[in-house]
Design a protein around this motif. Structure first.
Motif, short mmCIF file in Angstrom:
data_model
loop_
_atom_site.label_atom_id
_atom_site.label_comp_id
_atom_site.label_asym_id
_atom_site.label_seq_id
_atom_site.Cartn_x
_atom_site.Cartn_y
_atom_site.Cartn_z
N CYS A 52 44.59 55.54 80.70
CA CYS A 52 45.21 54.96 79.52
C CYS A 52 44.57 53.64 79.10
N ALA A 86 42.24 57.23 76.98
CA ALA A 86 42.79 56.36 75.94
C ALA A 86 42.44 54.91 76.26
N VAL A 91 46.04 60.96 74.92
CA VAL A 91 45.45 61.26 73.62
C VAL A 91 45.89 62.67 73.25
#
Length: 336
Positions: free
Chosen positions: A242, A274, A308
């Motif tokens: 993330c 992400a 995502v």
């Protein structure tokens, strides 16, 4: 070999509990909570809301003792058949010493669904109890007004019983931002540029940002789990990140490998990262090659897993077969 224990299939009319064992919400997300409740009730489910979902301060919904009590109260409630937190957070690991793991190992399981920091709970729960958990969309995703096809399928997975199988395929497009409609073409990639990859094994994994806090603790007996449940089938690891750059990812994967986590591994699925950036030209593929290259196993990256969206629903402990070619991917999962 031990057998993975699967929760009873979720049925219409069942009660789903919503609690926030990591982060809760502020006033700006309360309409999303109400929308999610309406959506699940319109599908035919009952929804039980915990107090923790309505508050948030310094990254947590409530003091750790309060969060643990509410989670265990829903685990103990025979009317609750699934628990789906609103979203993830940062500090779920604080709850691990407060949970009565032996009690929940002895009790029939119920579905736990989520990702991000919730994967810390799912991962540990499966390792310590041998009970399956589901890594996939959270309460906000499931209860959105118009969920995408992959998100909507997560409830189909929770409706499966032992012996059932589900086939999931890669999305055609993904959302480059959580708030955007699908705006980018999905392409699963094979590390090293091969044309085709195929592998099978039992699934285990989660969010790299949070699982990386577990090596060396008593809450992550990965090697014991693999010997007890995966010796004959091997393992498919799935991981996503993330807020990590390529160097962070490499350090975390290196630590996992040095901790013996990747024994009996047949292949790896890596979700679209992400908040990602390279580190002075050192890229995600460099990190993956450094750790997994010497093992000679297939590695598929940019898969539909994690932060995502959209994302697959992956059951920790289930048998799976993965295939990838031409940028497209397929995963068939069997609860056996």
């Amino acid at each position: 070999m031990n057998r993975i224990v699967y929760p009873a299939p979720l049925r219409l009319g069942d009660k789903i509990a919503v609690t926030a064992p990591s982060s809760g919400t502020g006033p700006e997300q309360h309409d999303m909570l109400r929308q999610a409740k309406r959506s699940l009730e319109s599908m035919g489910f009952q929804v039980a809301e915990g107090r923790t979902i309505w508050t948030n301060e310094k990254c947590v919904s409530a003091p750790r003792e309060t969060r643990a009590r509410e989670l265990e109260a829903f685990l103990a409630d025979d009317e609750v058949k699934a628990i789906i937190p609103p979203w993830g957070g940062e500090f779920l690991m604080e709850l691990l010493p407060l949970i009565d793991w032996e009690r929940w190992k002895a009790q029939a399981p119920k579905w736990l669904l989520g990702y991000s920091d919730i994967s810390t709970l799912l991962f540990v729960y499966t390792l310590l109890t041998g009970h399956a958990t589901a890594h996939g969309p959270n309460y906000f995703d499931v209860g959105s007004e118009s969920p995408d096809e992959l998100t909507a399928r997560c409830l189909d997975v929770l409706r499966m019983g032992r012996g059932a199988a589900a086939r999931q395929t890669s999305s055609s497009r993904y959302r480059s931002s959580w708030h955007n409609p699908p705006d980018s073409d999905t392409r699963w990639e094979i590390l090293g540029g091969g044309e085709r990859a195929r592998f099978s094994g039992r699934l285990i994994g989660g969010c790299l940002d949070t699982l990386s806090s577990l090596p060396g603790t008593r809450y992550a007996p990965v090697e014991s789990f693999v010997r007890s449940y995966c010796e004959d089938s091997g393992v498919i690891w799935y991981l996503e990140s993330c807020e990590m750059n390529a160097a962070d990812i490499y350090r975390s994967l290196w630590q996992m490998e040095q901790s013996g986590w990747f024994r009996r591994m047949n292949g790896v699925l890596i979700g679209r990262p992400a908040g990602y950036s390279h580190a002075d030209g050192f890229e995600l593929t460099d990190a993956l090659s450094a750790v997994f290259g010497p093992m000679g196993i297939p590695v598929v990256y940019n898969a539909d897993i994690g932060h995502v969206p959209p994302q697959l629903t992956l059951v920790n402990g289930a048998l799976a077969e993965v295939s990838c070619s031409g940028g497209r991917g397929e995963l068939t999962m069997t609860l056996s």
